[in-house]
Design an enzyme around this catalytic site. Structure first.
Site, PDB file in Angstrom:
ATOM      1  N   HIS A  88      16.553  18.980  26.836  1.00 46.00           N
ATOM      2  CA  HIS A  88      16.929  17.620  26.737  1.00 46.00           C
ATOM      3  C   HIS A  88      16.457  16.541  25.606  1.00 46.00           C
ATOM      4  O   HIS A  88      15.900  15.624  26.478  1.00 46.00           O
ATOM      5  CB  HIS A  88      17.287  17.282  28.035  1.00 46.00           C
ATOM      6  CG  HIS A  88      18.219  15.685  27.950  1.00 46.00           C
ATOM      7  ND1 HIS A  88      19.656  16.205  27.765  1.00 46.00           N
ATOM      8  CD2 HIS A  88      17.746  14.964  28.304  1.00 46.00           C
ATOM      9  CE1 HIS A  88      20.250  14.855  28.251  1.00 46.00           C
ATOM     10  NE2 HIS A  88      19.196  13.995  29.008  1.00 46.00           N
ATOM     11  N   ASP A 110      20.060  22.340  25.145  1.00 43.67           N
ATOM     12  CA  ASP A 110      19.680  21.409  26.452  1.00 43.67           C
ATOM     13  C   ASP A 110      21.035  22.149  27.707  1.00 43.67           C
ATOM     14  O   ASP A 110      21.963  21.747  27.476  1.00 43.67           O
ATOM     15  CB  ASP A 110      20.653  20.039  25.902  1.00 43.67           C
ATOM     16  CG  ASP A 110      21.001  18.943  25.858  1.00 43.67           C
ATOM     17  OD1 ASP A 110      20.625  19.052  27.650  1.00 43.67           O
ATOM     18  OD2 ASP A 110      20.326  18.463  25.795  1.00 43.67           O
ATOM     19  N   SER A 135      20.773  10.745  25.927  1.00 45.21           N
ATOM     20  CA  SER A 135      21.868  11.296  27.023  1.00 45.21           C
ATOM     21  C   SER A 135      22.558   9.968  26.800  1.00 45.21           C
ATOM     22  O   SER A 135      23.344  10.089  26.390  1.00 45.21           O
ATOM     23  CB  SER A 135      20.632  11.337  28.406  1.00 45.21           C
ATOM     24  OG  SER A 135      20.870  12.180  29.094  1.00 45.21           O
TER      25      SER A 135
END
Length: 602
Positions: free
Chosen positions: A570, A540, A297
């Site tokens: 994610h 995602d 991320s």
């Protein structure tokens, strides 16, 4: 949803009890390092010699630029480059990192050739004594410059954690540094929580993570006290009248003022570029010629910035759940709104399928609480949120808090980060939308919202959201006002009827920040770097797949190698797909670079 910035993927829950939900979120589990037993672990500002920094920064300061005149690692003072890390047993979490009241459990060994007596030199070339209980976690602190343009000035300490590799000698590749996202996530808390997913990598790497500057036990940013944060996160982020808009801007101004008062001297230096420089100093002190890295991320943005600053020092690097490095904050927020709407549609479809079969991971089977179509789901959720705006829902929270619109949106978004939390979303919605004659209960959605906001079960808060704001606002020079938001509202509503308005108003988070950002986005061009593996998931919600391709372009020719996972969630590596895991392991362990464009399906 309190911000438009991506967060790291949350671990899989193992209990169905609502009270356990917050404790099982990524940033509310794990263990902490402190400088010594009973220490505050705060990494205070200090100067070589006597004294420290006095008082907050000026009301408006300027953040350090990614391409500022910073001193390179090799040219830093010997006191920094020659430091030896004092690895020792980890202690329980600081509340700024999470809520676990025990030190992390050793990583189990699997019958390898470990003789139980390997000794370490404190710099990644060995380990603390092992016993039959497995590999113990070790913690230390790294001293870094507050300002890399003034490396002989003030310093701060960075909290570290590691589990030394099981294999030694030629089988050990080196250290593998993790950042799990945020910005604002505690790596010291997260690495033990996720470590079971990295068993193969632990054979060949020292698993290492850290609390980045301004996070957790590394001079974590604290702006409001716990009860003030309760009120801040419960307040409605979607104003409908001029009076409500004034309340929102007053609240944001008050938060920024509090951050300036309590952490002003630190705020200009909380950039992603400075964290990347900290990572390179850590690489040097660990004794590694190259930085081997696994970023998730926001950690992908951090990895891209590191590659930009130090392309010749990049080792094997994986960027999973890739942040788009080309977007403005407005574009990123609108893309995230569309991503969460897509995830909501996937949840509704799975729930309806579960209802038909009585089996599945969305927890359906007794009637889906949002109906069988996305249109029905949008209507029921917006009706619920409108009701909460006027009349917050009772919960079984021990502090008597009620579920507000803001906390409900946060809770729903938290559950959509991973398919593994969909059953909790169904449970929470069933409770909040009960059958006729039953009382609504917002406890589960509140617990999910608390996890997104970094609230521990005991009512304390991690620095997650305060650190996130501080780092995001230092990184970007873009500042929006109410007129900008109102002009963008229709496009946000089109992107997501459920999440669009909250994310649009989140564009104001940096409007009153006391530090000017210096970059449009942190640069990631990394000409001359070796291949970097970019892992994108088509479903995602937080970092939409298109960002993976754009990161590849931004890194430069022959640098980014794309691995696509056709699935939901994610972050792909911890999602349970064997193709994804085997491909990444082969790259990190054996150096095998996959074909650019390889696809793994669900």
């Amino acid at each position: 949803m309190t911000t438009a910035t991506t967060l790291a993927r949350i671990p899989r829950p193992v209990l169905v009890l609502p009270a356990s939900l917050a404790a099982l979120a990524l940033l509310a589990s794990g263990a902490a390092c402190s400088g010594d037993a009973g220490g505050d672990g705060g990494g205070r500002l200090r100067t070589a010699g006597a004294g420290g920094i006095a008082g907050p920064a000026e009301p408006v300061a300027t953040a350090d630029s990614a391409d500022a005149d910073a001193v390179d690692t090799q040219d830093l003072p010997d006191a920094l480059t020659g430091q030896s890390l004092d690895w020792s047993a980890c202690h329980v979490l600081d509340s700024r990192q999470g809520d676990d009241e025990t030190s992390p459990e050793p990583l189990p060994d699997d019958g390898d050739d470990n003789d139980g007596s390997a000794n370490g030199d404190g710099n990644g070339n060995g380990s603390a004594d092992r016993d039959d209980g497995g590999t113990p976690w070790e913690c230390a602190r790294l001293t870094v410059p507050l300002d890399y343009a003034d490396p002989r000035g003030d310093t701060i300490e960075i909290a570290l954690i590691r589990a030394p590799a099981r294999e030694r000698g030629e089988e050990r590749v080196g250290s593998l540094l993790f950042n799990f996202g945020g910005p604002g996530g505690s790596g010291v808390a997260a690495l033990p929580a996720f470590a079971g997913d990295y068993e193969e990598l632990h054979e060949h790497y020292d698993l290492v993570s850290f609390d980045p500057r301004g996070v957790g036990a590394s001079q974590g940013v604290v702006c409001l006290d716990d009860r003030e944060l309760d009120a801040y996160f419960a307040a409605d982020p979607v104003p409908a009248t001029s009076a409500e808009r004034a309340k929102l801007t007053d609240r944001l101004q008050g938060f920024a003022d509090a951050c300036s008062d309590r952490a002003g001297a630190l705020l200009p230096h909380l950039t992603t570029a400075n964290t990347a420089r900290d990572m390179d100093l850590l690489r040097h002190v660990l004794g590694d010629d190259e930085l081997h890295y696994f970023g998730v991320s926001y950690g992908t943005q951090l990895g891209g910035v590191y590659a930009h600053l130090f392309p010749q020092r990049v080792g094997r690097a994986v960027l999973d759940a890739v942040v788009d490095p080309t977007l403005t904050p407005e574009e990123s927020a609108r893309g995230q709104a569309a991503g969460f709407q897509q995830a909501l549609a996937a949840y509704v479809e799975a729930c309806a399928a579960d209802d038909d079969t009585g089996d599945g991971n969305a927890g359906g089977g007794a009637g889906c609480p949002l109906g069988d179509t996305e249109k029905q789901a949008n209507q029921r959720l917006n009706d619920l949120l409108d009701d909460l705006r006027e009349d917050p829902m009772p919960t079984r929270d021990p502090d008597g808090r009620r579920l507000t619109r803001s906390l409900a949106v946060s809770g729903i978004a938290q559950a959509l980060y991973s398919q593994d939390f969909w059953s909790f979303l169904t449970q929470g919605l069933d409770d909040a939308l009960p059958a006729e004659g039953q009382d609504p209960d917002g406890t589960v959605l509140l617990a999910l919202g608390d996890a997104l906001n970094g609230r521990n079960p005991d009512g304390t808060y991690t620095t997650l959201q305060s650190s996130l704001t501080a780092i995001s606002c230092a990184d970007s020079r873009q500042r929006y006002d109410v007129a900008d938001v109102r002009a963008a509202l229709d496009s946000f509503r089109a992107a997501s009827p459920v999440f669009g308005e909250s994310l649009a108003w989140g564009m104001l988070n940096c409007a009153y920040w006391p530090v000017r950002g210096t970059d449009r986005q942190p640069p990631v061009a990394a000409d001359g770097a070796p291949p970097i593996l970019l892992v994108g998931t088509t479903g995602d919600p937080a970092t939409p797949y298109a960002g993976t391709r754009r990161m590849r372009e931004a890194l430069g020719d022959d640098v980014g190698v794309v691995l696509t996972y056709e699935g939901e969630g994610h972050g792909a590596y911890t999602g349970g797909n064997a193709c994804v895991r085997d491909t990444i392991d082969a790259y990190l362990v054996d150096g095998h670079v996959p074909r650019d464009g390889k696809v793994c399906d669900d």
